[in-house]
Write an enzyme that holds these catalytic residues in place. Sequence first.
Site, PDB file in Angstrom:
ATOM      1  N   SER A  95      -5.461  -6.060   3.199  1.00 14.88           N
ATOM      2  CA  SER A  95      -4.079  -5.576   3.220  1.00 14.88           C
ATOM      3  C   SER A  95      -3.575  -5.379   4.642  1.00 14.88           C
ATOM      4  O   SER A  95      -2.374  -5.214   4.845  1.00 14.88           O
ATOM      5  CB  SER A  95      -3.966  -4.266   2.444  1.00 14.88           C
ATOM      6  OG  SER A  95      -4.882  -3.332   2.945  1.00 14.88           O
ATOM      7  N   HIS A 105      -2.729 -12.207   0.217  1.00 14.21           N
ATOM      8  CA  HIS A 105      -2.581 -10.775  -0.065  1.00 14.21           C
ATOM      9  C   HIS A 105      -1.799 -10.549  -1.360  1.00 14.21           C
ATOM     10  O   HIS A 105      -0.578 -10.721  -1.400  1.00 14.21           O
ATOM     11  CB  HIS A 105      -1.891 -10.104   1.132  1.00 14.21           C
ATOM     12  CG  HIS A 105      -1.775  -8.624   1.009  1.00 14.21           C
ATOM     13  ND1 HIS A 105      -0.778  -7.897   1.604  1.00 14.21           N
ATOM     14  CD2 HIS A 105      -2.538  -7.716   0.343  1.00 14.21           C
ATOM     15  CE1 HIS A 105      -0.937  -6.622   1.309  1.00 14.21           C
ATOM     16  NE2 HIS A 105      -1.988  -6.490   0.555  1.00 14.21           N
ATOM     17  N   GLU A 115       1.490 -12.549  -0.412  1.00 13.90           N
ATOM     18  CA  GLU A 115       1.793 -12.744   1.011  1.00 13.90           C
ATOM     19  C   GLU A 115       0.705 -13.673   1.558  1.00 13.90           C
ATOM     20  O   GLU A 115      -0.485 -13.360   1.459  1.00 13.90           O
ATOM     21  CB  GLU A 115       1.667 -11.367   1.682  1.00 13.90           C
ATOM     22  CG  GLU A 115       2.617 -11.084   2.782  1.00 13.90           C
ATOM     23  CD  GLU A 115       2.419  -9.664   3.346  1.00 13.90           C
ATOM     24  OE1 GLU A 115       1.431  -8.965   3.040  1.00 13.90           O
ATOM     25  OE2 GLU A 115       3.281  -9.265   4.129  1.00 13.90           O
ATOM     26  N   ASN A 139       2.887  -4.274   4.395  1.00 10.36           N
ATOM     27  CA  ASN A 139       2.436  -2.925   4.756  1.00 10.36           C
ATOM     28  C   ASN A 139       3.034  -2.411   6.049  1.00 10.36           C
ATOM     29  O   ASN A 139       3.059  -1.202   6.290  1.00 10.36           O
ATOM     30  CB  ASN A 139       0.907  -2.875   4.789  1.00 10.36           C
ATOM     31  CG  ASN A 139       0.372  -2.741   3.373  1.00 10.36           C
ATOM     32  OD1 ASN A 139       0.950  -2.028   2.555  1.00 10.36           O
ATOM     33  ND2 ASN A 139      -0.699  -3.446   3.077  1.00 10.36           N
TER      34      ASN A 139
HETATM   35  N1  CAA Z   1      -2.669  -3.591 -14.704  1.00 10.89           N
HETATM   36  C1  CAA Z   1      -2.086  -4.482 -15.526  1.00 10.89           C
HETATM   37  N2  CAA Z   1      -0.865  -4.304 -16.070  1.00 10.89           N
HETATM   38  C2  CAA Z   1      -0.235  -3.163 -15.798  1.00 10.89           C
HETATM   39  C3  CAA Z   1      -0.779  -2.171 -14.946  1.00 10.89           C
HETATM   40  C4  CAA Z   1      -2.057  -2.424 -14.401  1.00 10.89           C
HETATM   41  N3  CAA Z   1      -2.663  -1.556 -13.566  1.00 10.89           N
HETATM   42  N4  CAA Z   1       0.107  -1.147 -14.841  1.00 10.89           N
HETATM   43  C5  CAA Z   1       1.179  -1.485 -15.589  1.00 10.89           C
HETATM   44  N5  CAA Z   1       0.963  -2.692 -16.156  1.00 10.89           N
HETATM   45  C6  CAA Z   1       1.869  -3.415 -17.049  1.00 10.89           C
HETATM   46  C7  CAA Z   1       2.016  -2.662 -18.337  1.00 10.89           C
HETATM   47  O1  CAA Z   1       0.994  -3.033 -19.218  1.00 10.89           O
HETATM   48  C8  CAA Z   1       3.374  -3.133 -18.796  1.00 10.89           C
HETATM   49  O2  CAA Z   1       3.229  -4.390 -19.392  1.00 10.89           O
HETATM   50  P1  CAA Z   1       4.023  -4.777 -20.716  1.00 10.89           P
HETATM   51  O3  CAA Z   1       5.350  -5.247 -20.239  1.00 10.89           O
HETATM   52  O4  CAA Z   1       3.169  -5.836 -21.279  1.00 10.89           O
HETATM   53  O5  CAA Z   1       4.125  -3.565 -21.559  1.00 10.89           O
HETATM   54  C9  CAA Z   1       4.157  -3.326 -17.490  1.00 10.89           C
HETATM   55  O6  CAA Z   1       3.167  -3.433 -16.456  1.00 10.89           O
HETATM   56  C10 CAA Z   1       5.067  -2.156 -17.200  1.00 10.89           C
HETATM   57  O7  CAA Z   1       4.262  -0.984 -17.229  1.00 10.89           O
HETATM   58  P2  CAA Z   1       4.767   0.446 -17.723  1.00 10.89           P
HETATM   59  O8  CAA Z   1       5.876   0.261 -18.723  1.00 10.89           O
HETATM   60  O9  CAA Z   1       3.578   1.234 -18.134  1.00 10.89           O
HETATM   61  O10 CAA Z   1       5.264   1.174 -16.428  1.00 10.89           O
HETATM   62  P3  CAA Z   1       6.373   0.761 -15.378  1.00 10.89           P
HETATM   63  O11 CAA Z   1       7.523   0.078 -16.019  1.00 10.89           O
HETATM   64  O12 CAA Z   1       6.597   1.985 -14.583  1.00 10.89           O
HETATM   65  O13 CAA Z   1       5.658  -0.295 -14.446  1.00 10.89           O
HETATM   66  C11 CAA Z   1       4.512  -0.694 -12.450  1.00 10.89           C
HETATM   67  C12 CAA Z   1       4.456  -0.013 -13.799  1.00 10.89           C
HETATM   68  C13 CAA Z   1       4.590  -2.205 -12.638  1.00 10.89           C
HETATM   69  C14 CAA Z   1       3.194  -0.341 -11.747  1.00 10.89           C
HETATM   70  C15 CAA Z   1       5.779  -0.193 -11.671  1.00 10.89           C
HETATM   71  O14 CAA Z   1       5.783   1.197 -11.649  1.00 10.89           O
HETATM   72  C16 CAA Z   1       5.847  -0.694 -10.265  1.00 10.89           C
HETATM   73  O15 CAA Z   1       6.272  -1.810 -10.011  1.00 10.89           O
HETATM   74  N6  CAA Z   1       5.433   0.162  -9.287  1.00 10.89           N
HETATM   75  C17 CAA Z   1       5.390  -0.216  -7.869  1.00 10.89           C
HETATM   76  C18 CAA Z   1       4.174  -1.043  -7.625  1.00 10.89           C
HETATM   77  C19 CAA Z   1       4.069  -1.456  -6.199  1.00 10.89           C
HETATM   78  O16 CAA Z   1       4.874  -1.152  -5.354  1.00 10.89           O
HETATM   79  N7  CAA Z   1       2.980  -2.188  -5.911  1.00 10.89           N
HETATM   80  C20 CAA Z   1       2.698  -2.596  -4.584  1.00 10.89           C
HETATM   81  C21 CAA Z   1       1.743  -1.604  -4.003  1.00 10.89           C
HETATM   82  S1  CAA Z   1       1.378  -2.000  -2.342  1.00 10.89           S
HETATM   83  C22 CAA Z   1       0.167  -3.128  -2.460  1.00 10.89           C
HETATM   84  O17 CAA Z   1      -0.359  -3.464  -3.473  1.00 10.89           O
HETATM   85  C23 CAA Z   1      -0.217  -3.719  -1.171  1.00 10.89           C
HETATM   86  C24 CAA Z   1      -1.168  -3.008  -0.342  1.00 10.89           C
HETATM   87  O18 CAA Z   1      -1.776  -3.663   0.464  1.00 10.89           O
HETATM   88  C25 CAA Z   1      -1.383  -1.558  -0.378  1.00 10.89           C
END
Ligand code: CAA
Length: 283
Positions: free
Chosen positions: A119, A140, A152, A190
């Site tokens: 990351s 990424h 990415e 990031n």
């Molecule tokens: N694994 C697989 N699927 C998942 C999951 C997981 N951990 N978490 C949620 N989902 C799926 C759910 O099963 C659901 O699927 P369906 O449409 O089939 O029902 C869908 O995602 C939506 O989930 P929820 O309805 O439970 O919840 P939500 O609408 O709040 O979505 C989320 C959850 C997709 C995580 C959303 O909150 C989101 O986009 N959050 C931000 C995530 C983000 O910013 N990620 C980047 C992080 S930074 C990074 O990764 C880089 C780094 O280097 C640190």
Amino acid sequence: MNVQNVMVIGAGQMGSGIAQVCAMAGYQVKLHDIKQEFLDRGFGIIKKNLSRQVEKGRMTEEDMTATLNRITPSLDLQNASDIDLVIEAAIENMEIKTKLFAELDKIAPADAILATNTSSLPITEIAAATNRPEKVIGMHFMNPVPVMKLVEIIRGLATTDEVYAVIEDMTKKLSKVPVEVNDFPGFVSNRILMPMINEAIFTVYEGVATPEAIDEVMKLGMNHPMGPLTLADFIGLDTCLYIMETLHEGFGDDKYRPCPLLRKYVKAGWLGKKSGRGFYVYE
Ligand code: CAA
């Protein structure tokens, strides 16, 4: 080059997600880790995710079985001897990654591409541990991998256009969207995300507002799916601190100074969702 056989290293949250999307797209995947219990946990996550797809009518039972059958567990790095591509998603530690890449360089076929899901660690430095820096690249993925569209793609200093094109093409086959970036601390994702999270933590530290209030402002006011402190807990506060330190060291600019409260939480073992406590408490 036609990628068919992939090895994913690390069966954690990111590695298992990467193995899942590769297998769903028809690739043969070896999922590698150092302990059977880590592999069992990774396969458990994949099975749970695929079962949900079946329940929702997006995948048949047969497709689920075929997808799972495309993933083979691996506890021996020698299994990389016949692969086309490695995607490394092991722990974020430069010493471990360079050691791993030096080993893979000896085991993997000469034309195999070695990608890392790091990351924030420099791709160029990881590539320098091998004799094939032109075939080392950053791939990424975002968490949760099965849901998030972005990959990415980070070019190291020596990465060739041909290798970039292979990875870009594969990313599209995974139904993800590739975005090309160059190798600078934190890349793009990031470099922008973590200072926002760090600022949110400073906002708690300075008593401006509660975590709940800060998250509400960013969710309702900016339409973010999660507030920055919920997201920090979700990513892991140790990971957030590590990335801030990488930015701080890489740019030498005070604007990347990690918030003391973030350091305190990490020292306390409050690492977010995975440890049961971060800015919020998890049952
Ligand atoms: N694994 C697989 N699927 C998942 C999951 C997981 N951990 N978490 C949620 N989902 C799926 C759910 O099963 C659901 O699927 P369906 O449409 O089939 O029902 C869908 O995602 C939506 O989930 P929820 O309805 O439970 O919840 P939500 O609408 O709040 O979505 C989320 C959850 C997709 C995580 C959303 O909150 C989101 O986009 N959050 C931000 C995530 C983000 O910013 N990620 C980047 C992080 S930074 C990074 O990764 C880089 C780094 O280097 C640190």
